[in-house]
Motif scaffolding. Structure first.
Motif, PDB file in Angstrom:
ATOM      1  N   PRO A  69     -38.536 -17.081   1.125  1.00  0.00           N
ATOM      2  CA  PRO A  69     -38.565 -18.503   1.495  1.00  0.00           C
ATOM      3  C   PRO A  69     -38.097 -18.796   2.915  1.00  0.00           C
ATOM      4  N   GLY A 108     -45.729 -25.498   1.650  1.00  0.00           N
ATOM      5  CA  GLY A 108     -45.101 -26.561   0.892  1.00  0.00           C
ATOM      6  C   GLY A 108     -44.455 -26.044  -0.382  1.00  0.00           C
ATOM      7  N   LYS A 109     -43.579 -26.862  -0.971  1.00  0.00           N
ATOM      8  CA  LYS A 109     -42.841 -26.442  -2.157  1.00  0.00           C
ATOM      9  C   LYS A 109     -43.751 -26.202  -3.358  1.00  0.00           C
ATOM     10  N   LYS A 110     -44.900 -26.859  -3.385  1.00  0.00           N
ATOM     11  CA  LYS A 110     -45.797 -26.717  -4.526  1.00  0.00           C
ATOM     12  C   LYS A 110     -46.819 -25.598  -4.342  1.00  0.00           C
ATOM     13  N   GLU A 111     -46.779 -24.956  -3.191  1.00  0.00           N
ATOM     14  CA  GLU A 111     -47.715 -23.860  -2.949  1.00  0.00           C
ATOM     15  C   GLU A 111     -47.318 -22.629  -3.763  1.00  0.00           C
ATOM     16  N   PRO A 120     -45.582 -21.950   7.490  1.00  0.00           N
ATOM     17  CA  PRO A 120     -44.677 -22.400   6.425  1.00  0.00           C
ATOM     18  C   PRO A 120     -45.443 -23.159   5.351  1.00  0.00           C
ATOM     19  N   ARG A 123     -40.726 -16.374   5.396  1.00  0.00           N
ATOM     20  CA  ARG A 123     -42.130 -16.584   5.010  1.00  0.00           C
ATOM     21  C   ARG A 123     -42.917 -15.281   5.112  1.00  0.00           C
ATOM     22  N   GLY A 174     -45.996 -19.058  -4.723  1.00  0.00           N
ATOM     23  CA  GLY A 174     -44.821 -18.373  -4.191  1.00  0.00           C
ATOM     24  C   GLY A 174     -45.001 -16.883  -4.022  1.00  0.00           C
ATOM     25  N   ASP A 204     -32.420 -22.947   8.809  1.00  0.00           N
ATOM     26  CA  ASP A 204     -33.811 -23.129   8.392  1.00  0.00           C
ATOM     27  C   ASP A 204     -34.664 -23.694   9.521  1.00  0.00           C
TER      28      ASP A 204
END
Length: 578
Positions: free
Chosen positions: A31, A3-6, A1, A34, A8, A135
């Motif tokens: 999302p 991070g949000k800043k990785e 999984p 993955r 996309g 999730d």
């Protein structure tokens, strides 16, 4: 999984003929599951192509670096003498990281990997089970499926892999999918349906099947749960990918008039006909329609095989560490019997071999519908790690047997299973009566291992091998396989009906190995096959029926049709010139 800043998305690169990396596609990362799925049109499959998956790793200081996962997309093995498919099931984590098995499979060097189900069990890694929220449940699943990928990735990176989710993959002990119905949680699963949220089920399917060819009919089932049944052609072998749990009826409230588990019948006076009720579903109409199409379509194909979670009979009659005797198991594909017979009837129309798993019990069976042996062969592979052993020991019960095949092994021959289905057992991989100490020794004795199927398109032969867990593939010995293996059949053995007569001999000139399609007067397919050679005398099964015979090559779209042919009626032969 991530991070949000990785990043996309990920990128697919491939080397061109000069050895330079060229971008092929970019795919977003889903999302929830993955996963990222690439679809590349007009792929050149005549050579091995090195590829890499590129992901931009972003650091806290703002810098970034690309990371790669590399492998080879092999050329389509259309010119190979045989296409080799390795079969697996039941990946209990007891044997992680599967080092010896992976090493041996690498030595065998198969063309295709087939995982028939239970790529994970709920207890993998000691992580427990999270069923909600979705999730968290998916994250719980991912940390388990990653261990499967970690163990087998060095095989999968260079070979096509077909994976079919089964019950444990979606956190159920058994699954009767009932076309996606919400069964109200795990306590209601025997009534039919999926216990987990539909988003969880779809995420599991994406991790294992998103790379498969497009489904035959992509219409979702209830709650928007996707389907993946369809076909693949590779090395001129036609693969039918089935979902034999997705549409199946649940037994609870429909047939179980006994106490205890609704799927386990223990009464020795049980009447099998009592559970074969009208309206019960196995594959369902949609998949039967697909199989009908698959049986008749031989474009690019010399041999056919169906892949599914398990075989169409109730072979295992002793269950668990204590080897408890069970008369019938409604989790098996021996039930419902009418649905089982319909599936076998469609498979034999295309002379389709069946390759499956799930039973924790390796077997070679020739199935019967109206009579023993009138349908096709199945090969059920052993578990990678058999945590819950099963066995087939009808001789122990003194059950009647006919036609025991050479070399006269115990528990082989013509039997009826506990659901009154006719089956001819040619080989059985029962566990040892006692297990040695040591984790790997114990799993070996509990009948763990893997299967190999070798498809020879030129001769039409199919060779089945069944290897025990602990052996040296570089120096194999006969005793490293289970009793009764290896066994070789002809593809024509997958249609066992006895004909009442034959149509005129068909001789073909100007075309090699044509396809023959035989239809009845209603236009229904009786069977279709690609013959070896230039002549064929079609067997038929109705004395007074008038048949249509279509002869040609779908690869060239060149056909000739003979109409109103009857058995025993002159002329004795027909010559077709192309």
């Amino acid at each position: 999984p991530l991070g949000k800043k990785e990043a996309g998305s990920v990128r697919l690169d491939a080397k061109d003929g000069s050895g330079k990396w060229r971008k092929q596609a970019v795919a977003p990362i889903d999302p929830l599951s993955r996963t990222a799925t690439f679809r590349v049109k007009d792929w050149k499959d005549s050579r091995d192509v090195p590829y890499r998956i590129a992901f931009e790793q972003r650091r806290k200081d703002g810098s970034a670096k690309e990371r790669y996962f590399e492998g080879v997309i092999r050329k389509d093995p259309v010119d190979k003498k045989e296409v080799v498919v390795a079969g697996f099931t039941g990946n209990k984590a007891t044997v992680f990281p599967n080092s010896k098995l992976v090493e041996n499979v690498g030595i065998v060097n198969p063309d295709v990997l087939f995982f028939s189900g239970d790529q994970i069990y709920e207890d993998v890694g000691g992580y427990g089970i999270h069923r909600s929220p979705v999730d968290l449940a998916v994250l719980n699943y991912l940390r388990k499926i990653y261990l499967w990928g970690w163990a087998f990735r060095d095989l999968m990176r260079d070979r096509p892999t077909l994976a079919l989710p089964d019950d444990h993959d979606v956190y159920q002990g058994n699954i009767w999918g009932a076309a996606g119905r919400d069964c109200g949680g795990i306590k209601g699963h025997a009534k039919g349906g999926f216990a987990m949220h539909e988003d969880f089920v779809n995420a599991v399917q994406r991790t294992q099947t998103a790379h498969h060819p497009a489904p035959f009919d992509p219409t979702p089932v209830e709650r928007g749960i996707g389907v993946y049944y369809g076909d693949m052609i590779y090395g001129r072998i036609g693969f039918a990918i089935l979902e034999d749990r997705k549409f199946k009826s649940g037994p609870e409230g429909k047939v179980n008039d006994w106490k205890g588990r609704p799927d386990h019948v223990k009464d020795p006076n049980f009447d099998p006909a009592s559970v074969d009720k009208e309206g019960l579903v196995l594959l369902g109409d949609r998949q039967l329609k697909f199989l009908r199409h698959f049986a008749g379509d031989w474009k690019g194909t010399d041999l056919k095989v169906a892949l599914s979670q398990t075989i169409f009979c109730n072979l295992a009659n002793y269950h668990g560490g204590g080897q408890q005797y069970i008369v019938a198991d409604l989790d098996s594909n021996g039930w419902p019997q009418a649905g089982r017979n319909r599936a076998l009837a469609e498979l034999r129309k295309g002379f389709v071999f069946h390759y499956a798993g799930d039973q924790h019990l390796a077997s070679i069976v020739r199935h019967g519908i109206d009579d023993w042996g009138d349908a096709g062969f199945s090969f059920c592979v052993p578990s990678i790690a058999a945590g819950y052993p099963r066995s087939w020991r009808p001789d122990k019960e003194g059950r009647p047997v006919r036609n025991r095949p050479a070399p006269g092994l115990p528990n082989t021959g013509d039997y009826k299973d506990g659901l009154d289905n006719k089956l001819s057992v040619f080989a059985i991989g029962n566990p040892a009566k006692e297990n040695r100490k040591g984790r790997l020794n114990t799993l070996h004795d509990k009948a763990s291992g893997f299967g190999i199927a070798r498809f020879n398109a030129k001769t039409g032969s199919i060779k089945m091998e069944c290897w025990r867990l602990l052996f040296d593939a570089a120096n194999p010995r006969p005793e490293d396989q289970f009793p009764g293996w290896p066994k070789t059949i002809r593809y024509t053995d997958n249609y066992g009906r006895k004909p009442v007569g034959h149509l005129p001999l068909i001789k073909v000139t100007g075309m090699k190995n044509p396809v023959i399609q035989v239809k009845d007067s209603k236009g229904e397919l009786v069977y279709a096959l690609r013959i070896r050679g230039d002549s064929f005398r079609p067997p038929v099964f109705e004395k007074e029926e008038a048949y249509e015979v279509k002869v040609g090559d779908p690869d060239l779209d060149s056909w000739k049709t003979l109409r109103s042919l009857k058995q025993g009626v002159a002329p004795s032969e027909k010559i077709l010139r192309f």
